[in-house]
Design a protein around this motif. Structure first.
Motif, mmCIF file in Angstrom:
data_model
loop_
_atom_site.group_PDB
_atom_site.id
_atom_site.type_symbol
_atom_site.label_atom_id
_atom_site.label_comp_id
_atom_site.label_asym_id
_atom_site.label_seq_id
_atom_site.Cartn_x
_atom_site.Cartn_y
_atom_site.Cartn_z
ATOM 1 N N HIS A 6 5.963 -0.045 11.604
ATOM 2 C CA HIS A 6 4.893 0.873 12.009
ATOM 3 C C HIS A 6 5.105 1.330 13.459
ATOM 4 C CE1 HIS A 6 2.453 0.599 8.426
ATOM 5 N NE2 HIS A 6 2.368 -0.726 8.497
ATOM 6 N N HIS A 31 0.318 4.990 9.042
ATOM 7 C CA HIS A 31 0.125 3.611 8.599
ATOM 8 C C HIS A 31 -0.270 3.576 7.121
ATOM 9 C CE1 HIS A 31 -0.659 -0.701 9.560
ATOM 10 N NE2 HIS A 31 -1.297 -0.599 8.391
ATOM 11 N N ASP A 35 2.067 1.955 4.253
ATOM 12 C CA ASP A 35 1.581 0.803 3.487
ATOM 13 C C ASP A 35 1.561 1.092 1.997
ATOM 14 O OD1 ASP A 35 1.305 -0.931 5.591
ATOM 15 O OD2 ASP A 35 -0.885 -1.070 5.494
ATOM 16 N N ASP A 89 -3.678 -2.487 11.330
ATOM 17 C CA ASP A 89 -3.341 -3.900 11.117
ATOM 18 C C ASP A 89 -3.983 -4.815 12.158
ATOM 19 O OD1 ASP A 89 -2.001 -3.800 8.737
ATOM 20 O OD2 ASP A 89 0.003 -3.740 9.619
ATOM 21 N N LYS A 92 -5.336 -8.312 11.115
ATOM 22 C CA LYS A 92 -4.560 -9.553 10.963
ATOM 23 C C LYS A 92 -4.740 -10.486 12.165
ATOM 24 C CE LYS A 92 -2.661 -7.256 7.454
ATOM 25 N NZ LYS A 92 -3.150 -5.912 7.079
ATOM 26 N N HIS A 111 -7.598 -0.747 2.722
ATOM 27 C CA HIS A 111 -6.305 -1.164 3.272
ATOM 28 C C HIS A 111 -5.586 -2.101 2.291
ATOM 29 C CE1 HIS A 111 -4.137 -2.648 7.195
ATOM 30 N NE2 HIS A 111 -3.309 -2.088 6.348
ATOM 31 N N GLN A 115 -1.773 -1.277 -0.705
ATOM 32 C CA GLN A 115 -0.523 -2.026 -0.518
ATOM 33 C C GLN A 115 0.350 -1.969 -1.769
ATOM 34 O OE1 GLN A 115 0.210 -3.297 2.526
ATOM 35 N NE2 GLN A 115 -1.773 -2.452 3.135
HETATM 36 ZN ZN LIG Z 1 -1.319 -2.267 7.058
#
Ligand SMILES: [Zn+2]
Length: 142
Positions: A6, A31, A35, A89, A92, A111, A115
């Motif tokens: 990214h 992003h 993803d 992100d 996380k 999000h 994925q």
């Molecule tokens: Zn992500």
């Protein structure tokens, strides 16, 4: 998607975007696109978090390296592109350190839903990030 990848994509976006604000917004959009592409992922949190911590540190070093490689007149946009590309992100490290995401639940759900992960894709993704970082660094220094 590894955060390092990214970062690399965000640097490219920042280098060609009209300015920092558009670079940041386009970075966020990149992003979501990245993803949704096939990439590495792991259902075992213990495996995931070990990779994520190393990737986070590599991504941070890559961000600093690419910011330094950018021409001074493009540096703000390049950094904005990288930050925008990484922002989604932020859940996380926030979950790891503060046990909660900074985003509303619907953002985190979206999000997770986009994925496209598989455990066996690590070699391709890591190689892509490594090669991409060196190619983009050379391109930014032109
Ligand atoms: Zn992500």
């Amino acid at each position: 998607m590894l955060i390092t990848n990214h970062v690399v994509a965000g640097a490219v976006i920042g280098a060609v975007a009209p300015g920092p604000a558009s670079a940041f917004a386009l970075g966020i959009a990149s992003h979501a696109v990245m993803d949704s592409l096939p990439h590495w992922g792991h259902d075992d949190y213990d495996v995931f978090i070990k990779v994520a911590v190393v990737d986070g540190l590599v991504g941070l070093a890559t961000l600093a390296t690419l910011a330094r490689a950018a021409a001074p007149r493009r540096r703000a946009a390049v950094v904005a592109g990288m930050l925008g590309a990484c922002l989604p992100d932020a859940d996380k490290p926030s979950t790891l350190f503060f046990d909660r995401s900074p985003f509303p639940a619907w953002v985190d759900d979206l999000h997770k839903r986009i994925q496209n992960e598989a455990e066996e894709r690590m070699p391709y993704e890591a190689l892509g990030g490594l090669v991409g970082a060196f190619v983009v660094r050379a391109w930014l220094r032109r």
